[in-house]
Design a protein around this motif. Structure first.
Motif, PDB file in Angstrom:
ATOM      1  N   ASP A 216       0.814  -1.173   0.227  1.00 40.24           N
ATOM      2  CA  ASP A 216      -0.180  -0.079  -0.087  1.00 40.24           C
ATOM      3  C   ASP A 216       0.804   1.306   0.150  1.00 40.24           C
ATOM      4  OD1 ASP A 216      -2.180  -1.444  -0.134  1.00 40.24           O
ATOM      5  OD2 ASP A 216      -2.880  -0.941   2.116  1.00 40.24           O
ATOM      6  N   GLU A 217       1.723   1.321   0.719  1.00 35.75           N
ATOM      7  CA  GLU A 217       2.759   2.320   0.889  1.00 35.75           C
ATOM      8  C   GLU A 217       3.695   2.952  -0.322  1.00 35.75           C
ATOM      9  OE1 GLU A 217       5.099  -0.825   2.964  1.00 35.75           O
ATOM     10  OE2 GLU A 217       3.018  -0.208   2.974  1.00 35.75           O
ATOM     11  N   GLN A 218       3.641   1.975  -1.341  1.00 34.57           N
ATOM     12  CA  GLN A 218       4.431   2.057  -2.438  1.00 34.57           C
ATOM     13  C   GLN A 218       3.762   2.107  -3.758  1.00 34.57           C
ATOM     14  OE1 GLN A 218       7.576  -0.915  -0.620  1.00 34.57           O
ATOM     15  NE2 GLN A 218       8.537  -0.111  -2.356  1.00 34.57           N
ATOM     16  N   ILE A 219       2.507   2.607  -3.722  1.00 31.90           N
ATOM     17  CA  ILE A 219       1.612   2.466  -4.845  1.00 31.90           C
ATOM     18  C   ILE A 219       1.020   3.957  -4.972  1.00 31.90           C
ATOM     19  CG2 ILE A 219      -0.591   1.917  -3.678  1.00 31.90           C
ATOM     20  CD1 ILE A 219      -0.740   0.145  -6.372  1.00 31.90           C
ATOM     21  N   LEU A 220       1.038   4.308  -6.311  1.00 31.14           N
ATOM     22  CA  LEU A 220       0.317   5.646  -6.830  1.00 31.14           C
ATOM     23  C   LEU A 220      -0.558   5.353  -8.048  1.00 31.14           C
ATOM     24  CD1 LEU A 220       3.372   8.206  -6.973  1.00 31.14           C
ATOM     25  CD2 LEU A 220       1.343   8.232  -5.225  1.00 31.14           C
ATOM     26  N   VAL A 221      -1.635   6.336  -8.507  1.00 26.11           N
ATOM     27  CA  VAL A 221      -2.248   6.192  -9.602  1.00 26.11           C
ATOM     28  C   VAL A 221      -2.114   7.460 -10.419  1.00 26.11           C
ATOM     29  CG1 VAL A 221      -4.170   4.545  -8.330  1.00 26.11           C
ATOM     30  CG2 VAL A 221      -4.351   7.220  -8.009  1.00 26.11           C
ATOM     31  N   GLU A 222      -2.333   7.150 -11.427  1.00 23.22           N
ATOM     32  CA  GLU A 222      -2.078   8.118 -12.662  1.00 23.22           C
ATOM     33  C   GLU A 222      -3.206   7.968 -13.724  1.00 23.22           C
ATOM     34  OE1 GLU A 222       1.145   7.408 -15.620  1.00 23.22           O
ATOM     35  OE2 GLU A 222       1.988   6.904 -13.552  1.00 23.22           O
ATOM     36  N   THR A 223      -3.146   8.948 -14.522  1.00 19.04           N
ATOM     37  CA  THR A 223      -3.852   8.895 -15.801  1.00 19.04           C
ATOM     38  C   THR A 223      -2.971   8.663 -17.100  1.00 19.04           C
ATOM     39  OG1 THR A 223      -4.200  11.308 -16.296  1.00 19.04           O
ATOM     40  CG2 THR A 223      -5.929  10.135 -15.042  1.00 19.04           C
ATOM     41  N   ILE A 264      -5.464   5.950   0.496  1.00 19.22           N
ATOM     42  CA  ILE A 264      -4.032   5.379   0.324  1.00 19.22           C
ATOM     43  C   ILE A 264      -3.263   6.123  -0.508  1.00 19.22           C
ATOM     44  CG2 ILE A 264      -2.740   3.378   0.199  1.00 19.22           C
ATOM     45  CD1 ILE A 264      -5.184   1.810   1.414  1.00 19.22           C
ATOM     46  N   THR A 265      -3.865   6.107  -1.613  1.00 19.23           N
ATOM     47  CA  THR A 265      -3.214   6.664  -2.905  1.00 19.23           C
ATOM     48  C   THR A 265      -2.923   8.100  -2.777  1.00 19.23           C
ATOM     49  OG1 THR A 265      -4.836   6.680  -4.373  1.00 19.23           O
ATOM     50  CG2 THR A 265      -3.730   4.757  -4.300  1.00 19.23           C
ATOM     51  N   THR A 266      -3.808   8.684  -2.128  1.00 19.83           N
ATOM     52  CA  THR A 266      -3.787  10.261  -2.341  1.00 19.83           C
ATOM     53  C   THR A 266      -2.724  10.521  -0.969  1.00 19.83           C
ATOM     54  OG1 THR A 266      -5.913  10.676  -3.034  1.00 19.83           O
ATOM     55  CG2 THR A 266      -5.216  12.197  -1.561  1.00 19.83           C
ATOM     56  N   ALA A 267      -2.789   9.822   0.210  1.00 21.98           N
ATOM     57  CA  ALA A 267      -1.884  10.360   1.048  1.00 21.98           C
ATOM     58  C   ALA A 267      -0.368   9.763   0.748  1.00 21.98           C
ATOM     59  CB  ALA A 267      -2.053   9.194   2.180  1.00 21.98           C
ATOM     60  N   ASN A 268      -0.273   8.835  -0.146  1.00 19.07           N
ATOM     61  CA  ASN A 268       0.893   8.315  -0.924  1.00 19.07           C
ATOM     62  C   ASN A 268       1.500   9.628  -1.592  1.00 19.07           C
ATOM     63  OD1 ASN A 268       1.014   5.978   0.633  1.00 19.07           O
ATOM     64  ND2 ASN A 268       0.509   4.683  -1.228  1.00 19.07           N
ATOM     65  N   ARG A 270       0.646  12.891  -1.726  1.00 20.59           N
ATOM     66  CA  ARG A 270       0.875  13.980  -0.687  1.00 20.59           C
ATOM     67  C   ARG A 270       2.405  13.917  -0.349  1.00 20.59           C
ATOM     68  NH1 ARG A 270      -5.344  15.090   0.914  1.00 20.59           N
ATOM     69  NH2 ARG A 270      -5.954  16.159  -1.087  1.00 20.59           N
ATOM     70  N   ARG A 271       2.548  12.769   0.460  1.00 25.30           N
ATOM     71  CA  ARG A 271       3.897  12.546   0.918  1.00 25.30           C
ATOM     72  C   ARG A 271       4.940  12.360   0.022  1.00 25.30           C
ATOM     73  NH1 ARG A 271       3.157   7.408   1.983  1.00 25.30           N
ATOM     74  NH2 ARG A 271       4.996   6.498   0.700  1.00 25.30           N
ATOM     75  N   ILE A 272       4.895  11.785  -0.902  1.00 26.90           N
ATOM     76  CA  ILE A 272       6.076  11.315  -1.903  1.00 26.90           C
ATOM     77  C   ILE A 272       6.383  12.832  -2.546  1.00 26.90           C
ATOM     78  CG2 ILE A 272       6.589  10.419  -3.966  1.00 26.90           C
ATOM     79  CD1 ILE A 272       4.908   8.088  -3.100  1.00 26.90           C
ATOM     80  N   TYR A 273       5.199  13.583  -2.816  1.00 25.56           N
ATOM     81  CA  TYR A 273       5.633  14.973  -3.720  1.00 25.56           C
ATOM     82  C   TYR A 273       5.726  16.091  -2.691  1.00 25.56           C
ATOM     83  CZ  TYR A 273       4.392  12.491  -8.221  1.00 25.56           C
ATOM     84  OH  TYR A 273       4.364  11.632  -9.259  1.00 25.56           O
ATOM     85  N   GLY A 274       5.223  15.862  -1.715  1.00 23.97           N
ATOM     86  CA  GLY A 274       5.657  16.882  -0.628  1.00 23.97           C
ATOM     87  C   GLY A 274       4.598  18.035  -1.038  1.00 23.97           C
ATOM     88  N   ILE A 275       3.163  17.674  -1.215  1.00 21.89           N
ATOM     89  CA  ILE A 275       2.142  18.657  -1.700  1.00 21.89           C
ATOM     90  C   ILE A 275       1.048  18.653  -0.574  1.00 21.89           C
ATOM     91  CG2 ILE A 275       2.663  18.522  -4.103  1.00 21.89           C
ATOM     92  CD1 ILE A 275       0.303  16.686  -4.323  1.00 21.89           C
TER      93      ILE A 275
END
Length: 275
Positions: A216-223, A264-268, A270-275
């Motif tokens: 869970d902590e290593q996944i993102l979603v994109e278009t 989960i993906t939104t929290a990731n 925001r954490r990864i990109y620092g947003i």
């Protein structure tokens, strides 16, 4: 993507969501007004923030302008590996200037593409791509920003270059398209895997299996809009508002609740990109 297929209908809202990789300029955004139209449409279904990504110098300049005029937009800048032959001293200086902008949250998309050499006129050869990839890795480390990777048919060499150079603290494999073995190798290194609409394609068997093994902590979603529109709209124009279709398909594949997976993906992101 085909102009003959109509754009997908608005999905049922799913919030909060962050589109971890899109191309607003290629979606038709040209100025503040057209960017806002796309972002308003995305926000109406829960996609509140996006990272718009460059693949050449003009797109990098545009992405930074877009991110500075709309608070919902962030940018990533680099030269796409197929354009690595344009990475001269002038381009490097401009990318360094752009990458230092506070609204730039990643260096990308960079990496290796072994599909296009020999097929695409003007495509950078493999040696030039590797050289450019090494430069972008160094830039990401110097600026302490995530490295956003494009990988097409280059699994082994890409991992080798990362190991050889020493990867930045955060590495994102955008539009992950490899198999379970590659997914596990990336997970073991602490890399982030981002999934696009391709994971919803019923014939993408290896990719769909790979998506199941990512923590869970290593996944993102994109278009990756305007490309890779999710099932059942494959071939139609894509936009950030389509992200809920992919998120629901991926959540179902992973046997997770869609609303919880969105969080989960939104929290990731925001954490990864620092947003």
């Amino acid at each position: 993507m085909s102009d003959k297929r109509p754009a997908p209908a608005l999905p049922e809202p799913l919030a909060p969501l962050v589109d971890a990789h899109t191309h607003l300029d290629a979606c038709g955004a040209t100025d503040a007004e057209s960017t806002a139209v796309i972002m308003d449409r995305a926000a109406s279904v829960g996609v509140g923030q996006v990272v718009t990504v460059a693949d050449d110098l003009a797109a990098a300049q545009w992405a930074v302008r877009a991110a500075n005029r709309d608070a919902r937009v962030y940018a990533a800048v680099a030269l796409h590996p197929t354009r690595a032959n344009a990475l001269d001293d002038v381009a490097k200086a401009e990318l360094e200037r752009l990458a230092a902008d506070r609204r730039v949250v990643a260096i990308g998309e960079t990496g290796l593409d072994y599909y296009w050499p020999g097929k695409l006129d003007g495509c950078a050869d493999i040696e030039t791509q590797i050289e450019g990839f090494r430069w972008h890795i160094d830039l990401a480390k110097r600026l302490d920003k995530p490295l956003m990777i494009h990988n097409r048919e280059a699994d082994h060499d890409l991992l080798t270059v990362l190991l050889d150079e020493g990867a930045p603290e955060t590495v994102i494999f955008h539009c992950f398209s490899s198999d379970t073995n590659m997914a596990l190798a990336c997970v073991a290194e602490g890399y982030i895997l981002s999934f696009s609409g391709t994971v919803s394609f019923k014939n993408a068997h290896e990719l769909r299996e790979a998506a199941k093994v990512v923590p869970d902590e290593q996944i993102l979603v994109e278009t990756d809009a305007p490309y890779l529109t999710p099932h059942p709209f494959r071939g139609a124009p894509n936009e950030p508002y389509c992200l809920p279709y992919t998120v629901r398909a991926l959540a179902e594949l992973r046997a997770q609740d869609a609303a919880e997976f969105a969080e989960i993906t939104t929290a990731n992101a925001r954490r990864i990109y620092g947003i």
